[in-house]
Design a protein around this motif. Sequence first.
Motif, PDB file in Angstrom:
ATOM      1  N   GLU A   1     -13.720  29.011 -28.981  1.00  0.00           N
ATOM      2  CA  GLU A   1     -14.699  28.059 -29.500  1.00  0.00           C
ATOM      3  C   GLU A   1     -14.572  26.766 -28.709  1.00  0.00           C
ATOM      4  N   ILE A   2     -15.707  26.231 -28.272  1.00  0.00           N
ATOM      5  CA  ILE A   2     -15.704  24.981 -27.524  1.00  0.00           C
ATOM      6  C   ILE A   2     -16.305  23.871 -28.385  1.00  0.00           C
ATOM      7  N   ALA A   3     -15.542  22.793 -28.546  1.00  0.00           N
ATOM      8  CA  ALA A   3     -16.047  21.604 -29.236  1.00  0.00           C
ATOM      9  C   ALA A   3     -16.974  20.865 -28.284  1.00  0.00           C
ATOM     10  N   CYS A   4     -18.225  20.683 -28.697  1.00  0.00           N
ATOM     11  CA  CYS A   4     -19.228  20.087 -27.819  1.00  0.00           C
ATOM     12  C   CYS A   4     -19.794  18.824 -28.457  1.00  0.00           C
ATOM     13  N   PHE A   5     -19.791  17.745 -27.673  1.00  0.00           N
ATOM     14  CA  PHE A   5     -20.236  16.452 -28.178  1.00  0.00           C
ATOM     15  C   PHE A   5     -21.601  16.043 -27.642  1.00  0.00           C
ATOM     16  N   ASN A   6     -22.216  16.934 -26.864  1.00  0.00           N
ATOM     17  CA  ASN A   6     -23.566  16.686 -26.361  1.00  0.00           C
ATOM     18  C   ASN A   6     -24.225  18.013 -25.999  1.00  0.00           C
ATOM     19  N   ILE A   7     -25.500  17.963 -25.730  1.00  0.00           N
ATOM     20  CA  ILE A   7     -26.270  19.178 -25.466  1.00  0.00           C
ATOM     21  C   ILE A   7     -25.790  19.883 -24.212  1.00  0.00           C
ATOM     22  N   GLU A   8     -25.499  19.142 -23.172  1.00  0.00           N
ATOM     23  CA  GLU A   8     -25.067  19.746 -21.920  1.00  0.00           C
ATOM     24  C   GLU A   8     -23.775  20.524 -22.093  1.00  0.00           C
TER      25      GLU A   8
ATOM     26  N   SER B   1     -11.071  24.441 -28.066  1.00  0.00           N
ATOM     27  CA  SER B   1     -10.815  23.425 -27.043  1.00  0.00           C
ATOM     28  C   SER B   1     -12.107  22.702 -26.715  1.00  0.00           C
ATOM     29  N   SER B   2     -11.996  21.444 -26.317  1.00  0.00           N
ATOM     30  CA  SER B   2     -13.168  20.720 -25.821  1.00  0.00           C
ATOM     31  C   SER B   2     -13.445  21.064 -24.366  1.00  0.00           C
TER      32      SER B   2
END
Length: 224
Positions: A5-12, A199-200
């Motif tokens: 799982e990837i923590a995503c803080f924006n659309i890209e 992880s981010s």
Amino acid sequence: MSKIEIACFNIEAARIAQQHGADRVEFCADMQVGGTTPDLQKTEIVRRELHIALHVMIRPRGGNFVYSVEEFAQMKNEILTYSALGADGFVFGILDEAGNIDKQKNKALVELAGGKSCTFHRAFDEVSDSAQALEDIIACDFTTVLTSGCAPNVDLGQEELKRLVEQARDRIAVMPGGGLRSTNIRRIWQETGADYFHSSAITDGSETAVAIEVDALVQAVKLY
């Protein structure tokens, strides 16, 4: 097979996570405070573009995890809103003043999610008794707990992560996260017995997942 799982803080970042083999995106805002509920319009875009699972963080603010009546009401409304939007699951966690799991409030949110997967986030790392907290989270019907092993990062929390995986006994997924990178994921995987990792994938000081790091994380646990 282990999953990422990837923590995503924006659309890209969400696009990169999908393109490079992640199994799931945790979408949130405000990286500086560890994540909060993301913008609705941005989440709509992410939902349209992703075919992998999308979990949305439900957290009204940074800081502690003890919430007011108004903040709890906001969390309930956000679960309903993002569920209607097509989120596959949610990420949240509520503690009481004593550092215990607030079973009543958490259970209410899990029920409001209507059977969608719910992850108890790293509020877990601030509990007063991790063994009891894990039982309480299981009783609330969470499917996953995100934790660094009640330590600043997964390296320091490795032994506790192993203990939590053993205690969970397949009743809930214990997902290591917090300082997890391609350089340590395989060791954490082998030493703890966990099979879902968070992880981010940020290695360049930005707020966006780095494609080569997502690749490396995925390859570390899927080629063996």
